[in-house]
Design a protein around this motif. Structure first.
Motif, short mmCIF file in Angstrom:
data_model
loop_
_atom_site.label_atom_id
_atom_site.label_comp_id
_atom_site.label_asym_id
_atom_site.label_seq_id
_atom_site.Cartn_x
_atom_site.Cartn_y
_atom_site.Cartn_z
N ALA A 45 0.83 -1.21 0.00
CA ALA A 45 0.00 0.00 0.00
C ALA A 45 0.87 1.26 0.00
N ARG A 46 1.93 1.24 0.77
CA ARG A 46 2.83 2.40 0.81
C ARG A 46 3.59 2.53 -0.52
N ARG A 47 3.97 1.41 -1.11
CA ARG A 47 4.61 1.47 -2.43
C ARG A 47 3.72 2.18 -3.44
N ARG A 48 2.45 1.82 -3.45
CA ARG A 48 1.52 2.45 -4.39
C ARG A 48 1.43 3.96 -4.15
N LEU A 49 1.36 4.35 -2.89
CA LEU A 49 1.29 5.76 -2.53
C LEU A 49 2.56 6.50 -2.96
N LEU A 50 3.71 5.94 -2.65
CA LEU A 50 4.98 6.56 -3.00
C LEU A 50 5.12 6.71 -4.52
N LEU A 51 4.81 5.64 -5.22
CA LEU A 51 4.96 5.65 -6.67
C LEU A 51 4.03 6.68 -7.31
N ALA A 52 2.77 6.72 -6.87
CA ALA A 52 1.82 7.69 -7.42
C ALA A 52 2.31 9.12 -7.18
N SER A 53 2.95 9.35 -6.07
CA SER A 53 3.44 10.68 -5.72
C SER A 53 4.65 11.09 -6.57
N VAL A 54 5.50 10.13 -6.88
CA VAL A 54 6.76 10.44 -7.56
C VAL A 54 6.62 10.49 -9.08
N VAL A 55 5.76 9.67 -9.66
CA VAL A 55 5.67 9.64 -11.13
C VAL A 55 5.09 10.92 -11.72
N LYS A 56 4.61 11.80 -10.89
CA LYS A 56 4.08 13.09 -11.37
C LYS A 56 5.20 14.05 -11.78
N PHE A 57 6.42 13.76 -11.35
CA PHE A 57 7.55 14.63 -11.64
C PHE A 57 8.12 14.33 -13.03
N ASP A 58 8.82 15.31 -13.56
CA ASP A 58 9.38 15.21 -14.90
C ASP A 58 10.82 14.69 -14.84
N PHE A 59 10.97 13.38 -14.87
CA PHE A 59 12.27 12.73 -14.98
C PHE A 59 12.03 11.38 -15.63
N ARG A 60 13.11 10.74 -16.02
CA ARG A 60 12.95 9.40 -16.58
C ARG A 60 14.04 8.49 -16.03
N VAL A 61 13.73 7.21 -16.03
CA VAL A 61 14.69 6.21 -15.57
C VAL A 61 14.88 5.18 -16.67
N ASP A 62 16.10 5.12 -17.19
CA ASP A 62 16.44 4.09 -18.16
C ASP A 62 16.97 2.88 -17.40
N VAL A 63 16.65 1.70 -17.91
CA VAL A 63 17.06 0.46 -17.25
C VAL A 63 18.01 -0.31 -18.17
N TYR A 64 19.19 -0.59 -17.66
CA TYR A 64 20.18 -1.39 -18.37
C TYR A 64 20.12 -2.78 -17.77
#
Length: 177
Positions: free
Chosen positions: A54-73
């Motif tokens: 539940a906390r993961r969902r809350l944290l993720l929803a809060s952070v994905v609103k920002f303008d950045f990207r994460v590339d995965v190698y």
């Protein structure tokens, strides 16, 4: 304009993931402040694998609103996790130089940080901008922007609904052989 990159890792079975959060300089302070505001009393860092769903969902929803990207190698690591990491790091460093990276911050692995430094120096040696790039290792309790790479790596590795929820910040997935 130069970008800043923040690197963390994850491992899923025989797959090594190096997550690289790419953040514009004008967004650093605001995102850092927001992330620190997400800490619970007594908490020093966000480590996504330690959080309850539940906390993961809350944290993720809060952070994905920002303008950045994460590339995965991504690389296989059955024979050596360290070899997989260094291959991913070399490729990521080269890619970041093409983006005009100014600063690279990696989550510290204590005694193994020197191996990363040698890999980065090797990649930078052949590049004309090598003197314009700063790179360093920080403990994740000291640099909240490392948490963006941590959460994206965890979500990507978990797949399914977690990867879907993280999709707004997930960038390229690069397979490194």
């Amino acid at each position: 304009m130069t970008v800043h990159a923040f690197v963390d890792e994850s491992r899923r079975n025989d797959t090594y993931l190096l997550a690289v959060a790419v953040i514009q300089p004008q967004d650093l302070t605001r995102l850092r402040k927001h992330l620190r505001g997400l800490l619970l009393p007594g908490q020093r860092e966000l480590r996504f694998h330690k959080e309850k769903p539940a906390r993961r969902r809350l944290l993720l929803a809060s952070v994905v609103k920002f303008d950045f990207r994460v590339d995965v190698y991504r690389s296989g690591c059955r024979s050596s996790e360290e070899a997989a990491r260094q291959k991913c790091l070399a490729r990521a460093t080269g890619d970041l130089l093409d983006l005009r990276m100014g600063r690279l911050v990696l989550d510290s692995r204590s005694g193994r940080d020197r191996i990363d430094q040698l890999t980065i120096q090797r990649v930078l040696a052949d590049r004309p901008r090598r003197d314009e790039v700063a790179y360093e290792h920080w403990d994740s309790t000291s640099e909240p922007l490392l948490w963006t790479a941590d959460l994206a790596a965890w979500c990507f590795g978990a797949g399914g609904d977690w990867a879907r929820r993280a999709a707004p910040v997930l960038g390229a997935v690069i397979d490194v052989k």
